[in-house]
Enzyme design. Structure first.
Site, PDB file in Angstrom:
ATOM      1  N   ILE A  38     -10.273   9.163   0.105  1.00 17.25           N
ATOM      2  CA  ILE A  38     -10.239   8.010  -0.807  1.00 17.25           C
ATOM      3  C   ILE A  38     -10.302   6.711  -0.010  1.00 17.25           C
ATOM      4  O   ILE A  38      -9.664   6.575   1.027  1.00 17.25           O
ATOM      5  CB  ILE A  38      -8.921   7.999  -1.631  1.00 17.25           C
ATOM      6  CG1 ILE A  38      -8.843   9.218  -2.541  1.00 17.25           C
ATOM      7  CG2 ILE A  38      -8.777   6.709  -2.452  1.00 17.25           C
ATOM      8  CD1 ILE A  38      -9.780   9.204  -3.727  1.00 17.25           C
ATOM      9  N   SER A  87     -24.083  -8.393  36.737  1.00 18.57           N
ATOM     10  CA  SER A  87     -24.268  -9.740  36.202  1.00 18.57           C
ATOM     11  C   SER A  87     -22.949 -10.498  36.097  1.00 18.57           C
ATOM     12  O   SER A  87     -22.886 -11.692  36.354  1.00 18.57           O
ATOM     13  CB  SER A  87     -24.909  -9.671  34.808  1.00 18.57           C
ATOM     14  OG  SER A  87     -26.163  -9.039  34.859  1.00 18.57           O
ATOM     15  N   HIS A 146      -3.959   3.386  -3.499  1.00 17.11           N
ATOM     16  CA  HIS A 146      -4.128   2.837  -2.152  1.00 17.11           C
ATOM     17  C   HIS A 146      -3.375   1.538  -1.909  1.00 17.11           C
ATOM     18  O   HIS A 146      -2.513   1.465  -1.045  1.00 17.11           O
ATOM     19  CB  HIS A 146      -5.618   2.625  -1.863  1.00 17.11           C
ATOM     20  CG  HIS A 146      -5.882   1.811  -0.628  1.00 17.11           C
ATOM     21  ND1 HIS A 146      -5.785   2.347   0.630  1.00 17.11           N
ATOM     22  CD2 HIS A 146      -6.193   0.496  -0.462  1.00 17.11           C
ATOM     23  CE1 HIS A 146      -6.041   1.404   1.520  1.00 17.11           C
ATOM     24  NE2 HIS A 146      -6.290   0.278   0.898  1.00 17.11           N
ATOM     25  N   PRO A 163      -6.618  -4.771  10.634  1.00 16.47           N
ATOM     26  CA  PRO A 163      -8.073  -4.690  10.812  1.00 16.47           C
ATOM     27  C   PRO A 163      -8.426  -3.303  11.355  1.00 16.47           C
ATOM     28  O   PRO A 163      -7.932  -2.917  12.421  1.00 16.47           O
ATOM     29  CB  PRO A 163      -8.353  -5.807  11.832  1.00 16.47           C
ATOM     30  CG  PRO A 163      -7.198  -6.766  11.665  1.00 16.47           C
ATOM     31  CD  PRO A 163      -6.017  -5.879  11.378  1.00 16.47           C
ATOM     32  N   LEU A 164      -9.239  -2.579  10.644  1.00 16.35           N
ATOM     33  CA  LEU A 164      -9.363  -1.154  10.933  1.00 16.35           C
ATOM     34  C   LEU A 164     -10.101  -0.867  12.233  1.00 16.35           C
ATOM     35  O   LEU A 164     -10.951  -1.616  12.681  1.00 16.35           O
ATOM     36  CB  LEU A 164     -10.007  -0.450   9.737  1.00 16.35           C
ATOM     37  CG  LEU A 164      -9.055  -0.441   8.531  1.00 16.35           C
ATOM     38  CD1 LEU A 164      -9.769   0.003   7.258  1.00 16.35           C
ATOM     39  CD2 LEU A 164      -7.843   0.441   8.784  1.00 16.35           C
ATOM     40  N   HIS A 171     -29.671 -14.357  23.749  1.00 19.98           N
ATOM     41  CA  HIS A 171     -28.743 -14.210  24.877  1.00 19.98           C
ATOM     42  C   HIS A 171     -28.139 -15.540  25.324  1.00 19.98           C
ATOM     43  O   HIS A 171     -27.358 -15.562  26.274  1.00 19.98           O
ATOM     44  CB  HIS A 171     -29.456 -13.531  26.059  1.00 19.98           C
ATOM     45  CG  HIS A 171     -29.680 -12.065  25.860  1.00 19.98           C
ATOM     46  ND1 HIS A 171     -30.349 -11.564  24.765  1.00 19.98           N
ATOM     47  CD2 HIS A 171     -29.283 -10.978  26.583  1.00 19.98           C
ATOM     48  CE1 HIS A 171     -30.374 -10.236  24.841  1.00 19.98           C
ATOM     49  NE2 HIS A 171     -29.741  -9.868  25.923  1.00 19.98           N
ATOM     50  N   HIS A 180     -22.875 -16.102  31.898  1.00 23.51           N
ATOM     51  CA  HIS A 180     -24.128 -16.475  31.232  1.00 23.51           C
ATOM     52  C   HIS A 180     -23.783 -17.338  30.014  1.00 23.51           C
ATOM     53  O   HIS A 180     -24.100 -16.993  28.879  1.00 23.51           O
ATOM     54  CB  HIS A 180     -24.937 -15.231  30.851  1.00 23.51           C
ATOM     55  CG  HIS A 180     -25.400 -14.434  32.053  1.00 23.51           C
ATOM     56  ND1 HIS A 180     -24.517 -13.883  32.949  1.00 23.51           N
ATOM     57  CD2 HIS A 180     -26.639 -14.105  32.494  1.00 23.51           C
ATOM     58  CE1 HIS A 180     -25.193 -13.247  33.906  1.00 23.51           C
ATOM     59  NE2 HIS A 180     -26.484 -13.372  33.654  1.00 23.51           N
ATOM     60  N   GLU A 204     -18.688  -3.494  23.885  1.00 24.12           N
ATOM     61  CA  GLU A 204     -17.853  -4.681  24.019  1.00 24.12           C
ATOM     62  C   GLU A 204     -16.622  -4.612  23.122  1.00 24.12           C
ATOM     63  O   GLU A 204     -15.525  -5.020  23.517  1.00 24.12           O
ATOM     64  CB  GLU A 204     -18.655  -5.941  23.675  1.00 24.12           C
ATOM     65  CG  GLU A 204     -19.885  -6.183  24.539  1.00 24.12           C
ATOM     66  CD  GLU A 204     -21.092  -5.382  24.072  1.00 24.12           C
ATOM     67  OE1 GLU A 204     -21.033  -4.734  23.001  1.00 24.12           O
ATOM     68  OE2 GLU A 204     -22.117  -5.412  24.802  1.00 24.12           O
ATOM     69  N   ARG A 264     -24.544 -18.521  34.730  1.00 16.91           N
ATOM     70  CA  ARG A 264     -25.485 -17.673  35.450  1.00 16.91           C
ATOM     71  C   ARG A 264     -26.099 -18.450  36.617  1.00 16.91           C
ATOM     72  O   ARG A 264     -26.292 -17.915  37.702  1.00 16.91           O
ATOM     73  CB  ARG A 264     -26.600 -17.229  34.510  1.00 16.91           C
ATOM     74  CG  ARG A 264     -27.755 -16.532  35.220  1.00 16.91           C
ATOM     75  CD  ARG A 264     -28.818 -16.079  34.240  1.00 16.91           C
ATOM     76  NE  ARG A 264     -29.844 -15.298  34.902  1.00 16.91           N
ATOM     77  CZ  ARG A 264     -31.106 -15.699  35.089  1.00 16.91           C
ATOM     78  NH1 ARG A 264     -31.492 -16.882  34.631  1.00 16.91           N
ATOM     79  NH2 ARG A 264     -31.975 -14.933  35.699  1.00 16.91           N
ATOM     80  N   ASP A 277     -34.087 -15.076  29.071  1.00 24.35           N
ATOM     81  CA  ASP A 277     -33.683 -14.067  28.088  1.00 24.35           C
ATOM     82  C   ASP A 277     -33.663 -14.623  26.662  1.00 24.35           C
ATOM     83  O   ASP A 277     -33.659 -13.857  25.696  1.00 24.35           O
ATOM     84  CB  ASP A 277     -32.325 -13.449  28.453  1.00 24.35           C
ATOM     85  CG  ASP A 277     -32.476 -12.228  29.369  1.00 24.35           C
ATOM     86  OD1 ASP A 277     -33.614 -11.755  29.537  1.00 24.35           O
ATOM     87  OD2 ASP A 277     -31.465 -11.775  29.916  1.00 24.35           O
ATOM     88  N   HIS A 307       0.828  -1.203   0.000  1.00 23.96           N
ATOM     89  CA  HIS A 307       0.000   0.000   0.000  1.00 23.96           C
ATOM     90  C   HIS A 307       0.862   1.252   0.000  1.00 23.96           C
ATOM     91  O   HIS A 307       1.263   1.731   1.063  1.00 23.96           O
ATOM     92  CB  HIS A 307      -0.909   0.001   1.232  1.00 23.96           C
ATOM     93  CG  HIS A 307      -1.839  -1.166   1.301  1.00 23.96           C
ATOM     94  ND1 HIS A 307      -1.420  -2.430   1.677  1.00 23.96           N
ATOM     95  CD2 HIS A 307      -3.161  -1.291   1.033  1.00 23.96           C
ATOM     96  CE1 HIS A 307      -2.449  -3.271   1.632  1.00 23.96           C
ATOM     97  NE2 HIS A 307      -3.516  -2.611   1.247  1.00 23.96           N
TER      98      HIS A 307
END
Lengths: 663, 663
Positions: free
Chosen positions: B192, B384, B265, B120-121, B473, B461, B411, B520, B469, B31
């Site tokens: 770009i 939790s 690029h 990985p952006l 979940h 959990h 997360e 849980r 849930d 690149h």
């Protein structure tokens, strides 16, 4: 606007509050905070604005309502019940019980009127963006002057959590870019999350952020029905930009001791607090009390929608007569039927090596004219994914006549938006990125599988064959990790024929998503029968009385064939099984599977340029797996394959070792 | 500020451009666009501001530089080479080759001076937020009046792609919330992306968005060194808010035919275009030309940093004498050593059933005082996940004396931030969410594994035991999907003893991340020996001459024990193996593994409340797996277990069937 019946409104909102409290209390589990907090906003929306027909929840031009904050499910169930959907009170009383139609989080297909499955935050909002895109795209394809067959709105209730999740950024930035003027988000701005007050972790100026995305933004007191009504009306009047209304609400509204605290969020209020809350709200103590006026008030909204539906049906009749071609197109798109024919001999030169991603692009362009519902895109990897449709334009602000979505570097939103388009009807979405970035959209893939949404993922650059870009771009665990998701069909074709089969299988799979794993690097053209590949696994090259079976997928099938030649020279008879899809193969009759992988032949070797976990299903304790149980490396791909031991000789050696062990 | 030597600057920037073009051209892969575009900005930063010591890239108080847009790796390699790091020109000439220290994307541990693995952006940007938090946290712990041991800055180069990714929203919103004034982002605003101009998909007002997050924002012409210098100086002067500088640049700057296009690029410019570009920039045609002034200019930055390092070493000596306790704490934190002792008898009542998440909270609170580097948090699931540390406060804007991070419902950012903290040194981060939401942070988990970052994930959990849930979940595929990631250790303990072992194993694992999967629901206390559990798998209950082996993890171990009792009553001798960690077990000597799972006993049944894919590794073709190859359902958890067939009787029945088949 006419005068708003405030008293009836309040009785209706409080009826919802009572139902939500009672259902959660009886289940001894659930989330009362959102239904109590957003009841006012929801009642305004459903009684005054939402166009829907409880008697026909599938009407294609209905407004869509997405409860992105799915934990507030009792709000939605109460709205559906009171509006006249086929969801009797008994269902609400069975909230969160086995086999009920009122699960903890809303699930599409299970409950009439539920538009999507939500709970994992940010997803419903992204689905709504997909719905709003689908609406404009269908409108551009089928509407005619005087015949606005498709002109509905998409409404969302979103929580703080929805807006904190990264997918909300991706989807809403794109929504602003595309100018989705028929998308209206009602933000439950209650200042509370599970951990406590949002200011523990969240102090951004949400509306300024959405303004930066190009949205129309406004505030309203979420407990002032007139203010909410005016804000929604203003959002409807804004047609160039999506709208977000920050509705300032009190979580657990009405609860004397728990309102405006995290305690109201996700657990029953308790018998005493329910009683006190009902007293404060002026509700009778009766469990699951429904005020007749509430049913009447929301039912009127449903009846008005049914009338609009009837008028639409007339419009559709006239349209069908005046524009039979348009009507036929519309029917085709809605049915999602695809009677696709492909002439492989014409598409591919059997003597030429090409990458399966290139083969995919060729097949896709042959298919697209035959499947008008196909709507493509890529997360900014169009030239790499080969996902573009020749001669078709991009969807653009104000012009949705194209057939391709530039998702930007937003894999997660792409996943969520594809789900929303698939659920909308009339659209078969496909979208591309690198296989390694399937991780970025994995929560949406999982939801597609749960919802049986027929999305098609074009995952290219499917192994260390990526080469120089190195370990961050070389998937090794992704094939197996995707295969682990129930109801996701993963197909990794070995050549153009198998690639064509993969696309046909993907189109046929209307009950779940399909992931295609395609190579960056060129592969030889191996075989010529598409039917075998459609079975997921088949004998590609056999031997009389084979001693060992070599099983491979994708780019490694050629290595298995090479190993077979090596072994043949040593007098070892090997069968080669190409296994492009575990899922398709496992759906075959036992007898067929036994014919491919006879139980009696225990000498088995798998080869796949990825982790070996999961291959034991086919090779057992006695076989061996040639694979990569580490991350890759940056170098020209031939070097990486050689250095990591993914070679025909390594497969042959593994076969010898297995045979020696079994002898 | 003194006058800036513009001519030397330009020669240095152009030297970098030449190196980048040549390396990409020789590798025929890579690149060039970003190095050419951002060379000016980077030279200003590295020559004027960055405090670093090329002779000691591990100096704890160095400024951190994160190239979030990792595809621009040749920019970083050129900077490192010219600044005097141990990265000779030959390494640059071996760009993207097997075994070189210049892989396609930067990889930490491989190349001196590379602070993180990017590509990985959005990840590097989030790592930088983690670095900036770690800096403030360590400062709060070890700095004393007159002794600013830790007071460095964190710089990031981020691209359009970084800012489009959702993780950038999460991390930057939190960075604004926490007021990370020492974080400075240089945004390569080049308009770009791979698909073409950013306006295909990206029209948000980035600076307004960051303003909404509470950041200090500014613009600069990225090819005007004085403007960049002034902007960075202003950002340094701002101490209350993180800063972002939108550097307007031209991708592929200098290339007559490819600058400002997507063609610049991600592919070599081509021999002719390289020649033309060098001509235009006034560079000699010589391949890998290095102007002596360039080495001198950036080397001076490194030498200035080395002097600061020397002054810091003196400061540290004085500090050690004046504050021996602080010095000891600092050493402990940096070493990450943990000589932890746990008295299980004191912590747990063997007669009492508790959830492993609760056991985890108890163990964690016993460990924390002994491991001062531990820094906790949760993505808004503190109550939790049981991740809170009693008596410790939260990190807050302006007050980093606490020991707990309220990540919010973010997360993915949590994963990226934990990586940045782990890489920084002095911090052992742990963070909690539901196991099902490990999907939201999976790209960061993968990078932790690649980078050998010792993050600890508290995933509670962990099955259908979630109950009401419902399927959104309830993880079913997540255990196996996490086990598929190389160098990630997954541990699913069955009771308090195994939970303690899991935490000890996590602390001992300094070469990669560890994921704890915790229930849980309550579980009985099964066993009392911690050493067995640390081996990953062991015989929990045996029989003389066992006919069948029952293998289980976590909450299903009790079912295996129940099945053993049922079978015993029928005269069938069964061994029960508890297998909390595939990875720890597989690291044991062959002999030990054989003693637990003797090759000769083919009658084997696994039980785990998740997908069965992957269990064939232990049960082979002859055994059986009791598991869940579908999504879960909303109902009280005991009902879900029963309805989905995860019961002791089902395990016993599977054992009978296996024995019958083998007979």
């Amino acid at each position: 606007m006419s005068e708003y019946p405030l008293q009836t409104h309040t009785l209706t909102a409080n009826t919802i509050r009572g139902l939500a409290m009672d259902a959660v209390q009886r289940a001894n589990s659930g989330h009362p905070g959102l239904p109590l907090g957003m009841a006012d906003v929801a009642v305004v929306l459903w009684s005054q604005f939402l166009t829907h027909n409880p008697a026909d929840p599938e009407w294609i031009n209905r407004d869509r309502f997405f409860l992105s904050a799915g934990h507030g499910s009792m709000l939605l169930y109460s709205l559906l019940h009171l509006s006249g959907y086929d969801l009797p009170l008994e269902d609400l009383q069975n909230f969160r019980q086995w086999g009920s139609r009122t699960p903890g989080h809303p699930e599409i297909h299970l409950t009439p009127g539920v538009e999507t499955t939500t709970g994992p935050l940010g997803q419903g909002l992204s689905n709504a963006v997909g719905s709003a895109i689908a609406e404009r795209w269908l409108a551009a394809r089928v509407n005619r002057p005087e015949f606005p067959l498709i002109d509905h709105h998409t409404y969302v209730i979103a929580s703080d959590g929805d807006l904190m999740e990264g997918i909300s950024h991706e989807a809403c930035s794109l929504a602003g870019h595309l100018g989705l003027g028929r998308l209206i988000v009602l933000y439950d701005d209650n200042g509370i999350t599970i951990d406590g007050k949002t200011d523990l972790s969240f102090s951004e100026d949400v509306l300024k952020r959405f303004d930066a995305y190009g949205w129309h933004t406004s505030h309203a007191d979420g407990h002032d029905p007139e203010a909410v009504r005016a804000a929604i009306a203003a959002a409807l009047a804004e047609t160039e930009r999506p709208s977000i209304i920050a509705c300032r609400t009190t979580i657990g509204f009405g609860s004397p001791n728990k309102a405006n605290t995290a305690k109201a969020h996700g657990e029953p209020l308790g018998v005493d607090e329910v009683r006190l809350t009902k007293e404060k709200l002026g509700l009778p103590a009766e469990e699951f009390y429904v005020a007749a006026e509430a049913r009447e008030f929301l039912g009127a909204g449903g009846r008005a929608g049914a009338q609009k539906h009837a008028a639409w049906a007339t419009l559709w009749e006239e349209y069908s007569q005046q524009y039979p071609d348009g009507a036929e197109l519309f029917r085709l798109m809605l049915a999602g039927e695809a009677d696709v024919s492909l002439d492989l001999a014409e598409l591919f030169d059997p003597a030429k090596s090409i990458a399966t991603r290139v083969a995919s692009g060729v097949v896709l362009n042959a298919i697209a004219p035959q499947v008008p519902a196909l709507l493509g895109g890529s997360a900014d990897l169009t030239p790499s994914n080969k996902t573009d449709l020749k001669g078709e334009g991009d969807l653009r602000r104000g012009d949705f006549s194209g057939r391709y979505i530039r998702y930007g570097i937003r894999e997660h939103a792409m996943g969520g938006i594809m789900n929303g388009m698939a659920l909308h009807g009339g659209v078969r979405p496909y979208g591309g990125t690198f296989l390694v970035f399937s991780d970025y959209m994995r929560p949406s893939i999982r939801l597609a599988a749960i919802m049986e949404a027929a999305a098609i993922y074009v995952f290219t650059h499917d192994s260390i064959g990526v080469g120089e870009d190195g370990p961050t771009h070389q998937p090794v665990e992704h094939l197996m990790a995707l295969r682990a998701i129930p109801n996701l069909t993963v197909i990794r074709p070995a050549d153009p024929t198998e690639t064509a089969a993969a696309w046909l299988a993907a189109l046929e799979n209307k009950k779940g998503p399909t992931a295609l794993a395609l190579t960056r690097q060129n592969l030889p053209n191996l075989n010529g029968t598409i039917g075998d590949a459609l079975r997921g696994g088949y004998v590609l090259a056999d031997a009389d009385d084979p001693q060992v079976i070599l099983i491979a997928t994708g780019s490694e099938v050629q290595l298995a064939l090479g190993a077979r030649d090596i072994l043949a020279r040593e007098g070892i008879a090997a069968r080669v099984v190409s296994l492009p899809s575990f899922e398709l193969f496992q759906a075959q009759p036992e007898e067929y599977r036994e014919s491919v992988l006879p139980r009696g032949i225990r000498a088995r070797v798998s080869v796949e340029a990825g982790v070996t976990e999961g291959w034991e299903r086919f090779v057992g304790l006695d076989g061996a797996s040639v694979g990569i149980n580490r991350f890759g490396a940056s170098a020209p791909y031939e070097v990486v394959f050689r250095e990591l031991g993914i070679t025909a000789e390594a497969v042959a050696e593994a076969a010898r070792a297995v045979l020696a062990r079994l002898r």
